[in-house]
Design an enzyme around this catalytic site. Structure first.
Site, PDB file in Angstrom:
ATOM      1  N   THR A 164       1.298  -1.476   0.298  1.00 56.07           N
ATOM      2  CA  THR A 164      -0.161  -0.376  -0.096  1.00 56.07           C
ATOM      3  C   THR A 164       0.423   1.406  -0.034  1.00 56.07           C
ATOM      4  O   THR A 164       0.105   2.240  -0.055  1.00 56.07           O
ATOM      5  CB  THR A 164      -0.666   0.264   1.069  1.00 56.07           C
ATOM      6  OG1 THR A 164       0.049   0.197   2.378  1.00 56.07           O
ATOM      7  CG2 THR A 164      -1.801  -1.544   1.524  1.00 56.07           C
ATOM      8  N   ASP A 191      17.135   1.976  -3.248  1.00 59.72           N
ATOM      9  CA  ASP A 191      16.657   2.100  -1.760  1.00 59.72           C
ATOM     10  C   ASP A 191      18.002   2.529  -1.168  1.00 59.72           C
ATOM     11  O   ASP A 191      18.538   1.532  -1.153  1.00 59.72           O
ATOM     12  CB  ASP A 191      16.657   1.053  -1.433  1.00 59.72           C
ATOM     13  CG  ASP A 191      15.607   0.712  -0.291  1.00 59.72           C
ATOM     14  OD1 ASP A 191      14.413   0.136   0.099  1.00 59.72           O
ATOM     15  OD2 ASP A 191      16.030   1.475   1.111  1.00 59.72           O
ATOM     16  N   ASP A 237      18.962   0.032   2.462  1.00 56.78           N
ATOM     17  CA  ASP A 237      19.704  -0.870   1.391  1.00 56.78           C
ATOM     18  C   ASP A 237      21.033  -0.873   0.912  1.00 56.78           C
ATOM     19  O   ASP A 237      22.289  -1.553   1.381  1.00 56.78           O
ATOM     20  CB  ASP A 237      19.075  -1.741   0.432  1.00 56.78           C
ATOM     21  CG  ASP A 237      17.738  -2.695   0.698  1.00 56.78           C
ATOM     22  OD1 ASP A 237      17.846  -3.111   1.748  1.00 56.78           O
ATOM     23  OD2 ASP A 237      16.651  -3.032  -0.331  1.00 56.78           O
TER      24      ASP A 237
HETATM   25  N1  URA Z   1      13.057   5.211  -0.589  1.00 57.59           N
HETATM   26  C1  URA Z   1      14.026   5.173  -0.759  1.00 57.59           C
HETATM   27  O1  URA Z   1      14.471   5.003  -0.271  1.00 57.59           O
HETATM   28  N2  URA Z   1      14.513   5.057  -2.716  1.00 57.59           N
HETATM   29  C2  URA Z   1      12.845   5.914  -2.798  1.00 57.59           C
HETATM   30  O2  URA Z   1      13.300   6.126  -4.265  1.00 57.59           O
HETATM   31  C3  URA Z   1      11.961   5.553  -2.760  1.00 57.59           C
HETATM   32  C4  URA Z   1      11.658   5.371  -0.860  1.00 57.59           C
END
Ligand code: URA
Length: 211
Positions: free
Chosen positions: A110, A202, A205
């Site tokens: 979501t 991300d 990550d």
């Molecule tokens: N969070 C992230 O780490 N990267 C994105 O592109 C969007 C949200």
């Protein structure tokens, strides 16, 4: 662009951001770069800190020298977990700032933020808050974090990120028109998973090497 968005335009930031965007950049380098960029960001977002004058003695003479007004108290609030990357650099520049943490994660289906942790200094009502989260993507997390912080009644709130998507800026400014956004770039759009395009992936990550 909404009035409240400050795009921090600096060659060092552009260069470092490009290195961070590269898919082949290692976790260790990414971590170093985010810290370096956050120092530069901190420099910009604290431009309006008030000064007072104190008489000091240099090795040569007395002078009235500027120092930060002590009544201006800051708290840096990091949205976990990616906010940690910006927090570390900011604290290096402002070592006496207090720190708050908000634990929010995006439900992958979501994209709605779920809160799992909230801790800010007891005297947040007497402080100016700098909220740090590297990516303003859908804006859902930022909106929820700022809503939660507003309930604690701080003196002011600024939102600081590395990258913003137009969708996130629109959403955020609609709900929180009183909260200025500082970013180093505004990218093209969001993909179907809520990632910023072209973005840098991300951040959690890449920062912690979890993927
Ligand atoms: N969070 C992230 O780490 N990267 C994105 O592109 C969007 C949200």
């Amino acid at each position: 662009m909404a009035n409240q968005v400050t795009l921090i335009d600096h060659p060092l930031i552009h260069h470092k951001l490009t290195l961070m965007r590269r898919a082949e950049t290692s976790t260790a380098t990414f971590r170093t770069l985010i810290k370096e960029v956050s120092l530069l960001l901190a420099y910009e977002v604290t431009r309006d800190l008030p000064l007072k004058y104190e008489q000091i003695k240099t090795p040569i003479a007395f002078m009235n020298a500027p120092v930060l007004a002590p009544e201006k108290k800051l708290v840096i609030v990091s949205i976990q977990r990616a906010g940690q990357g910006l927090l570390d650099g900011m604290l290096e520049l402002m070592p006496s700032a207090r720190v708050g943490h908000i634990g929010l994660y995006r439900d992958p289906k979501t994209l709605i933020p779920i809160e799992y942790y909230f801790k800010v200094p007891y005297d947040v009502e007497q402080r100016d808050v700098l909220v740090v989260d590297p990516m303003l993507a859908t804006g859902n997390t930022a909106v929820a974090a700022v809503e939660r912080l507003k309930a604690t009644n701080p003196l002011s709130i600024k939102f600081i990120c590395l990258l913003a998507a137009p969708e996130g800026i629109e959403h955020f400014t609609e709900i929180h028109p009183d909260v200025p956004i500082y970013t180093t770039a505004i990218d093209e759009h969001l993909d179907e998973h809520g990632y910023i395009v072209p973005g840098l992936g991300d951040v959690g990550d890449r920062l912690f090497g979890t993927k």
